[in-house]
Design a protein around this motif. Sequence first.
Motif, PDB file in Angstrom:
ATOM      1  N   ALA A  50     -12.396  -1.105  10.417  1.00  0.00           N
ATOM      2  CA  ALA A  50     -12.731  -0.647   9.069  1.00  0.00           C
ATOM      3  C   ALA A  50     -12.461   0.849   8.939  1.00  0.00           C
ATOM      4  CB  ALA A  50     -14.193  -0.937   8.766  1.00  0.00           C
ATOM      5  N   ALA A  51     -12.029   1.259   7.740  1.00  0.00           N
ATOM      6  CA  ALA A  51     -11.772   2.679   7.485  1.00  0.00           C
ATOM      7  C   ALA A  51     -13.080   3.464   7.546  1.00  0.00           C
ATOM      8  CB  ALA A  51     -11.109   2.853   6.122  1.00  0.00           C
ATOM      9  N   ARG A  52     -12.998   4.670   8.141  1.00  0.00           N
ATOM     10  CA  ARG A  52     -14.193   5.511   8.292  1.00  0.00           C
ATOM     11  C   ARG A  52     -14.106   6.800   7.493  1.00  0.00           C
ATOM     12  NH1 ARG A  52     -13.196   6.127  14.500  1.00  0.00           N
ATOM     13  NH2 ARG A  52     -11.199   6.558  13.476  1.00  0.00           N
ATOM     14  N   THR A  53     -12.924   7.133   7.014  1.00  0.00           N
ATOM     15  CA  THR A  53     -12.705   8.370   6.275  1.00  0.00           C
ATOM     16  C   THR A  53     -11.803   8.086   5.073  1.00  0.00           C
ATOM     17  OG1 THR A  53     -10.682   8.964   7.471  1.00  0.00           O
ATOM     18  CG2 THR A  53     -12.799   9.665   8.446  1.00  0.00           C
ATOM     19  N   PRO A  54     -11.781   8.982   4.088  1.00  0.00           N
ATOM     20  CA  PRO A  54     -10.847   8.799   2.972  1.00  0.00           C
ATOM     21  C   PRO A  54      -9.395   8.716   3.434  1.00  0.00           C
ATOM     22  CG  PRO A  54     -12.474  10.460   2.415  1.00  0.00           C
ATOM     23  CD  PRO A  54     -12.665  10.148   3.868  1.00  0.00           C
ATOM     24  N   GLN A  55      -9.044   9.496   4.448  1.00  0.00           N
ATOM     25  CA  GLN A  55      -7.667   9.483   4.944  1.00  0.00           C
ATOM     26  C   GLN A  55      -7.312   8.109   5.533  1.00  0.00           C
ATOM     27  OE1 GLN A  55      -9.996  11.806   5.734  1.00  0.00           O
ATOM     28  NE2 GLN A  55      -9.236  13.514   4.487  1.00  0.00           N
ATOM     29  N   GLU A  56      -8.244   7.542   6.304  1.00  0.00           N
ATOM     30  CA  GLU A  56      -7.988   6.216   6.881  1.00  0.00           C
ATOM     31  C   GLU A  56      -7.915   5.152   5.790  1.00  0.00           C
ATOM     32  OE1 GLU A  56      -9.989   6.826  11.322  1.00  0.00           O
ATOM     33  OE2 GLU A  56     -11.001   5.541   9.840  1.00  0.00           O
ATOM     34  N   LEU A  57      -8.776   5.260   4.800  1.00  0.00           N
ATOM     35  CA  LEU A  57      -8.763   4.271   3.724  1.00  0.00           C
ATOM     36  C   LEU A  57      -7.457   4.338   2.943  1.00  0.00           C
ATOM     37  CD1 LEU A  57     -10.289   2.062   2.237  1.00  0.00           C
ATOM     38  CD2 LEU A  57     -11.360   3.830   0.822  1.00  0.00           C
ATOM     39  N   ARG A  58      -6.983   5.549   2.670  1.00  0.00           N
ATOM     40  CA  ARG A  58      -5.713   5.682   1.949  1.00  0.00           C
ATOM     41  C   ARG A  58      -4.546   5.170   2.781  1.00  0.00           C
ATOM     42  NH1 ARG A  58      -8.310  10.440  -0.404  1.00  0.00           N
ATOM     43  NH2 ARG A  58      -7.640  11.788   1.293  1.00  0.00           N
ATOM     44  N   ALA A  59      -4.590   5.414   4.098  1.00  0.00           N
ATOM     45  CA  ALA A  59      -3.526   4.897   4.971  1.00  0.00           C
ATOM     46  C   ALA A  59      -3.519   3.368   4.954  1.00  0.00           C
ATOM     47  CB  ALA A  59      -3.719   5.422   6.395  1.00  0.00           C
ATOM     48  N   ASP A  60      -4.700   2.769   4.983  1.00  0.00           N
ATOM     49  CA  ASP A  60      -4.786   1.310   4.943  1.00  0.00           C
ATOM     50  C   ASP A  60      -4.274   0.768   3.612  1.00  0.00           C
ATOM     51  OD1 ASP A  60      -5.910   1.531   7.425  1.00  0.00           O
ATOM     52  OD2 ASP A  60      -7.924   0.886   6.839  1.00  0.00           O
ATOM     53  N   LEU A  61      -4.617   1.433   2.526  1.00  0.00           N
ATOM     54  CA  LEU A  61      -4.124   1.006   1.218  1.00  0.00           C
ATOM     55  C   LEU A  61      -2.607   1.135   1.129  1.00  0.00           C
ATOM     56  CD1 LEU A  61      -6.897   2.586  -1.016  1.00  0.00           C
ATOM     57  CD2 LEU A  61      -6.203   0.180  -1.118  1.00  0.00           C
ATOM     58  N   GLU A  62      -2.070   2.207   1.679  1.00  0.00           N
ATOM     59  CA  GLU A  62      -0.617   2.370   1.693  1.00  0.00           C
ATOM     60  C   GLU A  62       0.055   1.214   2.416  1.00  0.00           C
ATOM     61  OE1 GLU A  62       0.986   6.136   2.965  1.00  0.00           O
ATOM     62  OE2 GLU A  62      -0.635   7.248   1.978  1.00  0.00           O
ATOM     63  N   ARG A  63      -0.516   0.834   3.560  1.00  0.00           N
ATOM     64  CA  ARG A  63       0.083  -0.275   4.306  1.00  0.00           C
ATOM     65  C   ARG A  63       0.003  -1.573   3.495  1.00  0.00           C
ATOM     66  NH1 ARG A  63       2.465  -0.984   9.341  1.00  0.00           N
ATOM     67  NH2 ARG A  63       2.619   1.269   8.993  1.00  0.00           N
ATOM     68  N   ALA A  64      -1.121  -1.794   2.841  1.00  0.00           N
ATOM     69  CA  ALA A  64      -1.251  -3.005   2.022  1.00  0.00           C
ATOM     70  C   ALA A  64      -0.235  -2.999   0.879  1.00  0.00           C
ATOM     71  CB  ALA A  64      -2.672  -3.115   1.473  1.00  0.00           C
ATOM     72  N   PHE A  65      -0.119  -1.874   0.167  1.00  0.00           N
ATOM     73  CA  PHE A  65       0.808  -1.814  -0.962  1.00  0.00           C
ATOM     74  C   PHE A  65       2.262  -1.942  -0.522  1.00  0.00           C
ATOM     75  CE2 PHE A  65      -2.672   0.393  -3.411  1.00  0.00           C
ATOM     76  CZ  PHE A  65      -2.766  -0.584  -4.399  1.00  0.00           C
ATOM     77  N   SER A  66       2.559  -1.580   0.724  1.00  0.00           N
ATOM     78  CA  SER A  66       3.931  -1.742   1.211  1.00  0.00           C
ATOM     79  C   SER A  66       4.297  -3.216   1.386  1.00  0.00           C
ATOM     80  CB  SER A  66       4.104  -1.006   2.548  1.00  0.00           C
ATOM     81  OG  SER A  66       3.454  -1.693   3.607  1.00  0.00           O
ATOM     82  N   LEU A  67       3.323  -4.098   1.305  1.00  0.00           N
ATOM     83  CA  LEU A  67       3.530  -5.529   1.488  1.00  0.00           C
ATOM     84  C   LEU A  67       3.267  -6.327   0.216  1.00  0.00           C
ATOM     85  CD1 LEU A  67       1.683  -5.707   4.923  1.00  0.00           C
ATOM     86  CD2 LEU A  67       4.155  -5.543   4.552  1.00  0.00           C
ATOM     87  N   ILE A  68       3.043  -5.617  -0.891  1.00  0.00           N
ATOM     88  CA  ILE A  68       2.728  -6.239  -2.181  1.00  0.00           C
ATOM     89  C   ILE A  68       3.780  -5.809  -3.193  1.00  0.00           C
ATOM     90  CG2 ILE A  68       1.052  -6.305  -4.065  1.00  0.00           C
ATOM     91  CD1 ILE A  68      -1.097  -5.606  -1.889  1.00  0.00           C
ATOM     92  N   PRO A  69       4.461  -6.734  -3.856  1.00  0.00           N
ATOM     93  CA  PRO A  69       5.474  -6.324  -4.840  1.00  0.00           C
ATOM     94  C   PRO A  69       4.842  -5.684  -6.074  1.00  0.00           C
ATOM     95  CG  PRO A  69       5.160  -8.709  -4.882  1.00  0.00           C
ATOM     96  CD  PRO A  69       4.362  -8.192  -3.726  1.00  0.00           C
ATOM     97  N   GLY A  70       5.560  -4.728  -6.657  1.00  0.00           N
ATOM     98  CA  GLY A  70       5.108  -4.083  -7.880  1.00  0.00           C
ATOM     99  C   GLY A  70       4.375  -2.782  -7.619  1.00  0.00           C
TER     100      GLY A  70
END
Length: 424
Positions: free
Chosen positions: A68-88
Amino acid sequence: MNPTVKQSYELARAQYAAHGIDTDEALERLSRIKLSVHCWQGDDVRGFLFREQELSGGISVTGSYPGAARTPQELRADLERAFSLIPGKHKVNLHAIYADTEEAVDLNELEPKHFQRWVDWAKEQGLGLDFNPTCFSHPKAADGFTLSHPDEAVRRFWIEHCQASRRIGASFGEQLGQPCVTNVWVPDGYKDLPADRLAPRRRLKEALDEVFAEPLDPAHHLDAVESKLFGLGSEAYVVGSHEFYMGYGLQNDKLICLDSGHFHPTETISNKLSSLSLFASGILLHVSRPMRWDSDHVVILDDELLEIARELVRGELLERTFIGLDFFDGSINRVAAWVIGTRSTLKALLRALLEPAEALRQAELDGDYTTRLALAEEFKSYPFGAVWDYYCERSGVPAREAWLDDVKAYEREVQLPRGEAARV
């Protein structure tokens, strides 16, 4: 592009074209839909302002999957990875507790500056932002009441927090060039039968009137209000019921939020959309999967999700409806949860866009219910998957389950070492 994917798409396009359905146009419409992806799946609704505060307000996350993300930076990195796998291109939905600041600040003191790093990141990523005041997991919400609290001082704190949240949302919209939807949900209610149902609702109405008193530019900011049937600790009575917020939203020209987990287990929000659309200026959806009422399971391509998508497409409601996701599952990889839920929602919308809506409506008007049922059933096996694969590859993201390898690699390289670092 994979030649097989391209070939399959061409065959599918011809099959749909035989019924007057333009798959290219459907994909163009799909590409314009911005889903609001909720940040709180990434860290189990902990946020960053009060990480030691226990979850409250009827919110419970089960599972202890590592990473699980523990900092804003980790959360944003996780979101970036998710969006790289989602069209649009989509939006991120933030709660107030996700402020990215080193300053010690309480909820009623929050300002746009405490979220500027989120805005800067959203600009870099080409994303929008939505917002929510956090009326839970705080000492002043410990007794289960916020905007309807009988203590005027406590109520004032929450009014100020919601006012601050609206200003933050407006700053998001102004800086990012697209409206931010700020959604107000409060957990207020009683565990057992109340002696007075009216007074808390009167206090909530008066508090909301204060919250929304400041006019904000609708080009930058839109207000929404969200109801709930009952919650943990509010089983007998919830102040902000569906009837309360439907009346308040219609009277005050606010978006009315329908959460798919906030109604009776056999009650669906898909059946509410057409009625509400006749009277409301707009609708906000929180799409989750209520396996046992408001259990917030990861969204999958199930019957209700398809019905929601069909209603939005057939009723031409896409332009007036804001679609957000709202689930939190700590039992599986959290990036995978985002990818599964968001891709499933997009698949449902694509399937609805590829149905012969006009032919079905005409058969119904003609009283030809045989054709209506036959077409609806046969189109369930039409090759929408080939169109989806093409859309994914055209958008530069993996088709089908190929995205899972990427998530597994990210888990090994980034998420699992977080737990190892914490133990050292």
